[in-house]
Structure formats: structure tokens, C-alpha cells
Design a protein around this motif. Structure first.
Motif, PDB file in Angstrom:
ATOM      1  N   UNK A  49       0.824  -1.214   0.000  1.00  0.00           N
ATOM      2  CA  UNK A  49       0.000   0.000   0.000  1.00  0.00           C
ATOM      3  C   UNK A  49       0.857   1.263   0.000  1.00  0.00           C
ATOM      4  N   UNK A  50       1.966   1.226   0.731  1.00  0.00           N
ATOM      5  CA  UNK A  50       2.801   2.421   0.852  1.00  0.00           C
ATOM      6  C   UNK A  50       4.085   2.335   0.034  1.00  0.00           C
ATOM      7  N   UNK A  51       4.116   1.404  -0.956  1.00  0.00           N
ATOM      8  CA  UNK A  51       5.291   1.299  -1.814  1.00  0.00           C
ATOM      9  C   UNK A  51       5.254   2.365  -2.902  1.00  0.00           C
ATOM     10  N   UNK A  52       6.431   2.848  -3.307  1.00  0.00           N
ATOM     11  CA  UNK A  52       6.514   3.794  -4.407  1.00  0.00           C
ATOM     12  C   UNK A  52       6.065   5.206  -4.081  1.00  0.00           C
ATOM     13  N   UNK A  53       6.100   5.611  -2.807  1.00  0.00           N
ATOM     14  CA  UNK A  53       5.688   6.967  -2.431  1.00  0.00           C
ATOM     15  C   UNK A  53       6.804   7.965  -2.736  1.00  0.00           C
ATOM     16  N   UNK A  54       6.439   9.126  -3.278  1.00  0.00           N
ATOM     17  CA  UNK A  54       7.413  10.185  -3.526  1.00  0.00           C
ATOM     18  C   UNK A  54       7.638  10.985  -2.250  1.00  0.00           C
ATOM     19  N   UNK A  55       8.698  11.787  -2.242  1.00  0.00           N
ATOM     20  CA  UNK A  55       8.980  12.628  -1.084  1.00  0.00           C
ATOM     21  C   UNK A  55       7.846  13.630  -0.857  1.00  0.00           C
ATOM     22  N   UNK A  56       7.287  14.182  -1.943  1.00  0.00           N
ATOM     23  CA  UNK A  56       6.173  15.116  -1.826  1.00  0.00           C
ATOM     24  C   UNK A  56       4.985  14.475  -1.121  1.00  0.00           C
ATOM     25  N   UNK A  57       4.662  13.238  -1.499  1.00  0.00           N
ATOM     26  CA  UNK A  57       3.510  12.549  -0.901  1.00  0.00           C
ATOM     27  C   UNK A  57       3.730  12.296   0.586  1.00  0.00           C
TER      28      UNK A  57
ATOM     29  N   UNK B 225      -8.224   9.330   8.270  1.00  0.00           N
ATOM     30  CA  UNK B 225      -8.606   8.287   7.307  1.00  0.00           C
ATOM     31  C   UNK B 225      -8.919   8.899   5.948  1.00  0.00           C
ATOM     32  N   UNK B 226      -9.496  10.104   5.947  1.00  0.00           N
ATOM     33  CA  UNK B 226      -9.804  10.784   4.693  1.00  0.00           C
ATOM     34  C   UNK B 226      -8.561  11.171   3.929  1.00  0.00           C
ATOM     35  N   UNK B 227      -7.545  11.660   4.639  1.00  0.00           N
ATOM     36  CA  UNK B 227      -6.306  12.060   3.980  1.00  0.00           C
ATOM     37  C   UNK B 227      -5.568  10.850   3.405  1.00  0.00           C
ATOM     38  N   UNK B 228      -5.570   9.738   4.138  1.00  0.00           N
ATOM     39  CA  UNK B 228      -4.969   8.514   3.616  1.00  0.00           C
ATOM     40  C   UNK B 228      -5.710   8.038   2.373  1.00  0.00           C
ATOM     41  N   UNK B 229      -7.032   8.168   2.407  1.00  0.00           N
ATOM     42  CA  UNK B 229      -7.858   7.748   1.277  1.00  0.00           C
ATOM     43  C   UNK B 229      -7.520   8.529   0.016  1.00  0.00           C
ATOM     44  N   UNK B 230      -7.531   9.860   0.109  1.00  0.00           N
ATOM     45  CA  UNK B 230      -7.383  10.660  -1.105  1.00  0.00           C
ATOM     46  C   UNK B 230      -5.978  10.595  -1.694  1.00  0.00           C
ATOM     47  N   UNK B 231      -4.957  10.465  -0.859  1.00  0.00           N
ATOM     48  CA  UNK B 231      -3.605  10.392  -1.409  1.00  0.00           C
ATOM     49  C   UNK B 231      -3.400   9.046  -2.116  1.00  0.00           C
ATOM     50  N   UNK B 232      -4.073   8.004  -1.630  1.00  0.00           N
ATOM     51  CA  UNK B 232      -4.001   6.702  -2.287  1.00  0.00           C
ATOM     52  C   UNK B 232      -4.791   6.697  -3.591  1.00  0.00           C
TER      53      UNK B 232
ATOM     54  N   UNK C  45      -7.262   2.676  -1.337  1.00  0.00           N
ATOM     55  CA  UNK C  45      -7.910   3.912  -0.896  1.00  0.00           C
ATOM     56  C   UNK C  45      -9.318   3.644  -0.393  1.00  0.00           C
ATOM     57  N   UNK C  46      -9.979   2.646  -0.958  1.00  0.00           N
ATOM     58  CA  UNK C  46     -11.377   2.382  -0.612  1.00  0.00           C
ATOM     59  C   UNK C  46     -11.550   1.868   0.820  1.00  0.00           C
ATOM     60  N   UNK C  47     -10.539   1.215   1.364  1.00  0.00           N
ATOM     61  CA  UNK C  47     -10.640   0.724   2.738  1.00  0.00           C
ATOM     62  C   UNK C  47     -10.667   1.894   3.726  1.00  0.00           C
ATOM     63  N   UNK C  48      -9.810   2.882   3.498  1.00  0.00           N
ATOM     64  CA  UNK C  48      -9.834   4.078   4.335  1.00  0.00           C
ATOM     65  C   UNK C  48     -11.086   4.905   4.050  1.00  0.00           C
ATOM     66  N   UNK C  49     -11.559   4.819   2.795  1.00  0.00           N
ATOM     67  CA  UNK C  49     -12.775   5.533   2.423  1.00  0.00           C
ATOM     68  C   UNK C  49     -13.986   5.058   3.216  1.00  0.00           C
ATOM     69  N   UNK C  50     -14.033   3.787   3.540  1.00  0.00           N
ATOM     70  CA  UNK C  50     -15.144   3.256   4.332  1.00  0.00           C
ATOM     71  C   UNK C  50     -15.208   3.925   5.705  1.00  0.00           C
ATOM     72  N   UNK C  51     -14.041   4.092   6.316  1.00  0.00           N
ATOM     73  CA  UNK C  51     -13.974   4.721   7.642  1.00  0.00           C
ATOM     74  C   UNK C  51     -14.329   6.196   7.545  1.00  0.00           C
ATOM     75  N   UNK C  52     -13.747   6.881   6.555  1.00  0.00           N
ATOM     76  CA  UNK C  52     -13.960   8.324   6.429  1.00  0.00           C
ATOM     77  C   UNK C  52     -15.407   8.679   6.118  1.00  0.00           C
ATOM     78  N   UNK C  53     -16.025   7.963   5.198  1.00  0.00           N
ATOM     79  CA  UNK C  53     -17.389   8.317   4.797  1.00  0.00           C
ATOM     80  C   UNK C  53     -18.404   8.091   5.919  1.00  0.00           C
ATOM     81  N   UNK C  54     -18.236   7.018   6.670  1.00  0.00           N
ATOM     82  CA  UNK C  54     -19.179   6.736   7.755  1.00  0.00           C
ATOM     83  C   UNK C  54     -19.045   7.742   8.895  1.00  0.00           C
ATOM     84  N   UNK C  55     -17.812   8.087   9.262  1.00  0.00           N
ATOM     85  CA  UNK C  55     -17.617   9.048  10.353  1.00  0.00           C
ATOM     86  C   UNK C  55     -18.000  10.464   9.931  1.00  0.00           C
TER      87      UNK C  55
END
Length: 232
Positions: A1-9, A39-46, A54-64
Motif C-alpha cells: 500500500x505504501x510502496x513507491x511513495x514520492x517525497x512530496x507525498x 482516514x480521509x487524507x490517507x484515502x485521497x492520497x491513495x 484507498x477504498x478501505x480508508x474511504x469506508x472509515x472516512x465516509x461513515x464518520x
């Protein structure tokens, strides 16, 4: 999930997460607001990276977020997240996994498409008509800031559909949605005296990410197009 992240990300995520955690302690923000924001920030950057996870974090963000919006009488935002965004996360997992690229990293990079001119015309006509109609519905049930809420909700639904179908132009709509929602939360928090300022930080992070996401998806579309030509 967190492979290939740039320094900016990495810097983007650490910075906005740090601000959110600080506000939680400094302004006695709600715990559910903290969970929704992170959870929302993790979702959108993914999403910007084209990752199915991204959809797994999206489940948490949308419900809360649906619950938080409801407590501020933002009924359009609440219904959008509870009745549309939350169930769409499961559909998104299926569709994105079905459309992985051949050279995906951990099986999570998806193929990207671009919208035609006629497609843009359909999007604009639907957005205007639906926004006007939904504003009337929100006004009838006593919603707050119904015009801004209506446009944000309608554009969000259209953008989410474009996201499911993997169109890069979804990000143009997300930029507008995020700007409108930032305005909406500033007005509501000032008028009500609410303390969920992490929502404002979250949507500001979303705005920056949507600009980055658009640029990154255009880059992905170009690379994938070049690889298809090489294969042909």
C-alpha cells in the motif's frame, strides 16, 4: 500500500496529519473528527496514486464524516456520504481490481482514461440541472447553506462516478468540490461556534491533493498510452 511513495507525498501526509493531531489537542476537537480527517487524507492520497487500497480508508472516512455533517445540519453532505459514498466503496474495490494495469505495483495501479468533449458537455448539463433540483429538496427539509451544499453534493456524485470509471477529469470536479466544501465548513463553524476544525484541515488537504491527483493521473494516462503504443 505504501510502496513507491514520492517525497512530496510523504511530506504532504505527515504535514496535514500533524496539523490535525495538533488541533485535536489544542482546540479539544472531537475524536471522531480526528479519525475522519486522518482516514480521509490517507484515502485521497491513495486515490491520487491509483491504489485500490484507498477504498478501505474511504469506508472509515465516509461513515464518520456522515455523522459529523449530520450534527451540523449539513444534510446534503450527510446523505451523500452515508447513502452514496459508503456503499460505493465496495463497488470501487471490485471495479478497480478488475481494471488493473499489466505493470501494476502490488496489483493496485489501475488503467486511466480521459473524458471526451461530448462527455464534458453531458457532465455540465447534468450538474446544473441536478444542483438546482437538489437545492430545493435541501431547503424543504431545513438544511444549512443549501446552494453551496447542493452543488458540492452533485459534483461529488459525478466525480465519484468518474472515479469509479477511472477518468482523470474526476480531479477537476474534486478541485471545485473541495473549494466549495471548505467555504461551507468555514461558514458553518463560524455561525455555530463548532469545534470540528479538523474538518477544515481535512478539506484543505483534499484540495491540495486533488490538484496533485489531476497532474499525476494525466501523467499516468500519458505513460500508459505510450506503453500501449509500444506493445502495438
Amino acid at each position: 500500500m505504501f510502496t513507491g511513495w514520492t517525497m512530496f507525498e510523504k511530506i504532504w501526509l505527515i504535514t496535514f496529519t500533524g496539523i490535525t493531531v495538533y488541533l485535536f489537542f489544542a482546540w479539544q476537537d472531537s475524536l471522531i473528527g480526528l479519525i475522519s480527517s486522518i482516514s480521509g487524507m490517507l484515502c485521497v492520497v491513495l486515490v491520487a496514486k491509483g491504489k485500490v487500497s484507498n477504498y478501505y480508508f474511504g469506508m472509515v472516512q465516509t461513515s464518520t464524516y456522515a455523522y459529523i455533517a449530520y450534527t451540523y445540519s449539513l444534510y446534503g453532505e450527510s446523505m451523500l456520504n452515508a447513502l452514496f459514498y459508503l456503499p460505493i466503496q465496495f463497488i470501487g474495490i471490485y471495479l478497480w481490481r478488475k481494471n488493473r494495469t499489466a505493470n501494476s505495483v502490488s496489483g493496485e495501479d489501475v488503467s486511466v482514461k480521459k473524458l471526451t468533449k461530448s462527455g464534458w458537455l453531458y457532465v455540465a448539463l447534468i450538474a446544473v440541472a441536478a444542483s438546482l433540483l437538489y437545492a430545493e429538496i435541501l431547503a424543504a427539509i431545513g438544511g444549512q447553506q443549501v446552494r453551496i451544499d447542493s452543488v458540492a453534493v452533485v459534483l461529488s456524485i459525478i466525480a465519484q462516478i468518474l472515479m469509479l470509471k477511472r477518468y482523470a477529469e474526476q480531479w477537476v470536479l474534486w478541485i471545485v468540490v473541495n473549494a466549495l466544501t471548505i467555504t461551507l465548513w468555514i461558514i458553518v463553524l463560524v455561525e455555530t461556534g463548532g469545534n470540528d476544525w479538523s474538518m477544515l484541515v481535512m478539506w484543505t488537504a483534499f484540495l491540495f491533493n486533488s490538484i496533485y491527483g489531476y497532474l499525476n493521473w494525466l501523467k499516468l494516462a500519458k505513460k500508459q498510452g505510450e506503453k500501449k503504443q509500444e506493445v502495438a
